[in-house]
Motif scaffolding. Structure first.
Motif, PDB file in Angstrom:
ATOM      1  N   ALA A  61      19.960  29.571  70.448  1.00 18.26           N
ATOM      2  CA  ALA A  61      19.463  28.203  70.355  1.00 18.26           C
ATOM      3  C   ALA A  61      20.618  27.211  70.267  1.00 18.26           C
ATOM      4  O   ALA A  61      21.726  27.556  69.866  1.00 18.26           O
ATOM      5  CB  ALA A  61      18.557  28.068  69.140  1.00 18.26           C
ATOM      6  N   ASN A 114      14.973  30.861  69.551  1.00 23.13           N
ATOM      7  CA  ASN A 114      14.479  30.247  68.316  1.00 23.13           C
ATOM      8  C   ASN A 114      14.976  28.811  68.207  1.00 23.13           C
ATOM      9  O   ASN A 114      15.669  28.441  67.251  1.00 23.13           O
ATOM     10  CB  ASN A 114      14.942  31.059  67.099  1.00 23.13           C
ATOM     11  N   SER A 115      14.607  27.984  69.179  1.00 26.79           N
ATOM     12  CA  SER A 115      15.057  26.598  69.182  1.00 26.79           C
ATOM     13  C   SER A 115      14.314  25.776  68.141  1.00 26.79           C
ATOM     14  O   SER A 115      13.130  26.017  67.871  1.00 26.79           O
ATOM     15  CB  SER A 115      14.847  25.971  70.565  1.00 26.79           C
ATOM     16  N   TRP A 130      12.157  22.849  67.050  1.00 27.52           N
ATOM     17  CA  TRP A 130      11.086  22.267  67.861  1.00 27.52           C
ATOM     18  C   TRP A 130      11.413  20.860  68.353  1.00 27.52           C
ATOM     19  O   TRP A 130      11.029  20.480  69.467  1.00 27.52           O
ATOM     20  CB  TRP A 130       9.775  22.282  67.082  1.00 27.52           C
ATOM     21  N   THR A 175      13.327  20.971  71.500  1.00 24.80           N
ATOM     22  CA  THR A 175      12.482  21.274  72.649  1.00 24.80           C
ATOM     23  C   THR A 175      11.813  20.010  73.179  1.00 24.80           C
ATOM     24  O   THR A 175      11.744  19.790  74.395  1.00 24.80           O
ATOM     25  CB  THR A 175      11.408  22.312  72.253  1.00 24.80           C
ATOM     26  N   SER A 203       8.671  25.920  77.136  1.00 25.93           N
ATOM     27  CA  SER A 203       9.182  26.774  76.056  1.00 25.93           C
ATOM     28  C   SER A 203       8.133  27.796  75.667  1.00 25.93           C
ATOM     29  O   SER A 203       6.931  27.564  75.818  1.00 25.93           O
ATOM     30  CB  SER A 203       9.569  25.935  74.833  1.00 25.93           C
ATOM     31  N   ALA A 223       8.032  30.444  72.353  1.00 24.31           N
ATOM     32  CA  ALA A 223       8.592  31.190  71.241  1.00 24.31           C
ATOM     33  C   ALA A 223       8.142  32.643  71.330  1.00 24.31           C
ATOM     34  O   ALA A 223       7.056  32.942  71.823  1.00 24.31           O
ATOM     35  CB  ALA A 223       8.149  30.565  69.923  1.00 24.31           C
ATOM     36  N   HIS A 244       7.230  26.082  69.408  1.00 17.38           N
ATOM     37  CA  HIS A 244       8.360  26.400  68.552  1.00 17.38           C
ATOM     38  C   HIS A 244       8.085  26.002  67.099  1.00 17.38           C
ATOM     39  O   HIS A 244       8.606  26.628  66.165  1.00 17.38           O
ATOM     40  CB  HIS A 244       9.632  25.733  69.072  1.00 17.38           C
ATOM     41  N   LYS A 273       6.016  28.836  65.750  1.00 14.96           N
ATOM     42  CA  LYS A 273       6.897  29.988  65.513  1.00 14.96           C
ATOM     43  C   LYS A 273       7.766  29.764  64.274  1.00 14.96           C
ATOM     44  O   LYS A 273       8.023  30.691  63.498  1.00 14.96           O
ATOM     45  CB  LYS A 273       7.783  30.228  66.740  1.00 14.96           C
ATOM     46  N   THR A 281      15.390  29.581  60.280  1.00 16.34           N
ATOM     47  CA  THR A 281      14.026  29.138  60.577  1.00 16.34           C
ATOM     48  C   THR A 281      13.180  28.994  59.314  1.00 16.34           C
ATOM     49  O   THR A 281      12.305  28.125  59.246  1.00 16.34           O
ATOM     50  CB  THR A 281      13.351  30.105  61.567  1.00 16.34           C
TER      51      THR A 281
END
Length: 509
Positions: free
Chosen positions: A87, A114-115, A117, A120, A135, A137, A208, A211, A291
């Protein structure tokens, strides 16, 4: 999509553990894959594994590419390219490199990392008109990526319609009646029956975000199990193998989950070097990739109570303070060791099982309420029954428990909190005293149980018609004239007492 030899249906950039396994998963499901990585050894490893796993009478399903231009030339249009890169900056770097290589406006780039959000959302806007940034996840780790992950796609709806057949094919599958995973770990023989663990989540960033919350719940669920382990180990003096047996038994009931299953296996594993339980040879310093922290921060920003998730993040932070903990362990007093009878030990274990279940319910309640409040703030329409359904297999928090959550949201899509669902309010009401006994025992024995304890406080806070925030508002009005509402006046009306005056007067603000 075209499946002719030497014409690729989908590209995968980034052939680390996740990328390589996603590529092999896609190939297993009948698609031709173009694979690229800056490290040519990773490309070779992916091609060699595909060759070794492919039946002798089948044509190659994966093309190794030397550069992005070669990859683009091999793909049918509109091109679909999956990014499995770290990410942050690497995602932007690959996107810009694809622009330089000749990506076109209707081509679809799918970020599966695992960007964060918000990154994104920003990327979809920034790359608009250059290509379609989408995207998805991914949860499930290495094995999930290879044989069926849980996938949380979001962004352009047309892009989703185009990639949906691939996503549904490679996703984990569950039995729709039982909610149990349908698993088969055989290369070239993917699971095609059952419900796929993927659904369109919503606009850019929502997948995301979901996720991210999944990972926050994961942090808390893992910490809850770890606290149960310490209570059994330090409180009852049980061995790792004995605790593994208890966890294995719990996994046959309402606590059935992937995390409970692997925890039992970890505890029953001996160290190859010393012969002691492996868990006792692992240093008690936990890592994290951020995260869970993002989830806790988001809960604070939105104003959604998620104390159990936050405590799980803090628990990992405390674990890293090993030197300080060793020093303070000789300086800070604690309670004397308590010796329990066999009957008392059996009662303790039964209470702990109920406590773990109750805390787990609260953990999920916090996560789903956080998603609901974020959805309202971002104007997303999230289907929580569908989200619970796609977490039933493939992902790290997969559990039988999620079948009950799915039904709760199917019965009431506007459910404000999982604690309001009858199945959960009834079970927590029946088990809460055993939960309290566990928390009391942890305190009296000096064994930290921050997540189990915070969860019972969360439960008690929500069942309290009146909280001491009335005094808090009085304090705020005293020192800062922040005003307060009254119980005998319409909601929204603000009042202030002139605390500094000789004769204190009340005024409506």
């Amino acid at each position: 999509m075209n499946t002719q030899p030497f014409r690729s249906d989908i590209g995968v950039i980034g052939l680390g553990v996740m990328g390589k396994n996603l590529a092999l998963n896609i190939a297993d499901n009948g698609y031709q894959v173009a694979a690229f990585d800056l490290d040519s050894e990773k490309v070779n490893a992916a091609i060699n594994q595909e060759t070794a796993e492919r039946k002798a009478d089948k044509a190659p399903r994966m093309l190794g590419c030397n550069n992005l231009t070669e990859m683009l030339a091999s793909l049918v249009k509109p091109r679909v390219i999956v990014l499995s890169v770290p990410a942050g900056g690497p995602v932007d770097g690959v996107c810009n490199a694809l622009i330089d290589a000749g990506i076109e406006t209707d081509d679809i780039i799918v970020d599966t990392g695992n960007s964060l959000w918000t990154d994104t959302v920003e990327r979809e806007a920034r790359f608009k008109g250059k290509f379609v940034f989408f995207s998805s996840a991914v949860s499930g780790g290495e094995v999930g990526a290879r044989f069926g992950p849980s996938l949380m796609p979001s962004g352009n709806k047309d892009a989703w319609q185009y990639v949906a057949p691939v996503w549904k094919a490679m996703a984990a599958k569950v039995d729709p009646e039982t909610g149990l995973p349908i698993e088969r770990f055989e290369p070239g023989n993917p699971v095609i029956e059952g419900e796929p663990c993927t659904t369109y989540i919503g606009p850019a960033g929502s997948g995301h975000y979901v996720k991210m919350v999944h990972n926050g719940i994961e942090y808390a669920d893992m910490q809850l199990i770890c606290e149960a382990y310490q209570l059994l180990h330090d409180g009852l003096g049980l061995s790792a193998h004995e605790i593994g047996d208890i966890f294995h038994g719990w996994n046959q009931g309402s606590l059935n989950s992937y995390l409970m299953e692997i925890s039992a296996e970890v505890l029953q594993q001996d160290d190859p070097l010393t012969g002691k339980p492996l868990v006792e040879m692992i240093l008690d310093k936990a890592g994290q990739k951020g995260t869970g922290l993002w989830t806790a921060v988001s809960s604070l920003q939105i104003g959604c109570p998620a104390p159990t998730i936050a405590e799980a993040v803090y628990a990992r932070a405390v674990s890293t303070q090993k030197v300080l903990r060793v020093d303070l362990s000789t300086k800070l007093a604690g309670p004397a060791k308590v010796t329990l009878t066999d009957a008392e030990k059996a009662e303790f274990i039964a209470n702990l099982e109920d406590a773990l279940y109750c805390a787990k319910v609260c953990c999920y309640a916090q996560g789903f309420q956080l998603m609901a409040m974020a959805a309202k703030e971002q104007d997303w329409s999230l289907d929580f029954a569908e989200i619970a359904k796609i977490w039933r297999a493939g992902c790290i928090i997969r559990a039988t428990f999620l079948q009950s959550i799915t039904k709760a949201y199917q019965d009431d899509a506007e459910l404000a909190n999982l604690l309001m669902a009858k199945t959960f309010s009834d079970s927590l009401s029946a088990k809460h005293m055993n939960w309290r006994k566990t928390v009391a025992a942890s305190v009296m024995q000096g064994i930290p149980a921050p997540c189990i304890s915070s969860a019972v406080a969360y439960y008690d806070s929500y069942r309290s018609e009146t909280l001491p925030a009335n005094l808090l508002q009085g304090q705020r009005d005293f020192f800062g004239a922040h005003t307060f509402e009254r119980t005998d006046k319409p909601a929204g009306e603000k009042y202030h007492l002139d605390w500094s005056a000789k004769e204190r007067t009340l005024s409506k603000v």
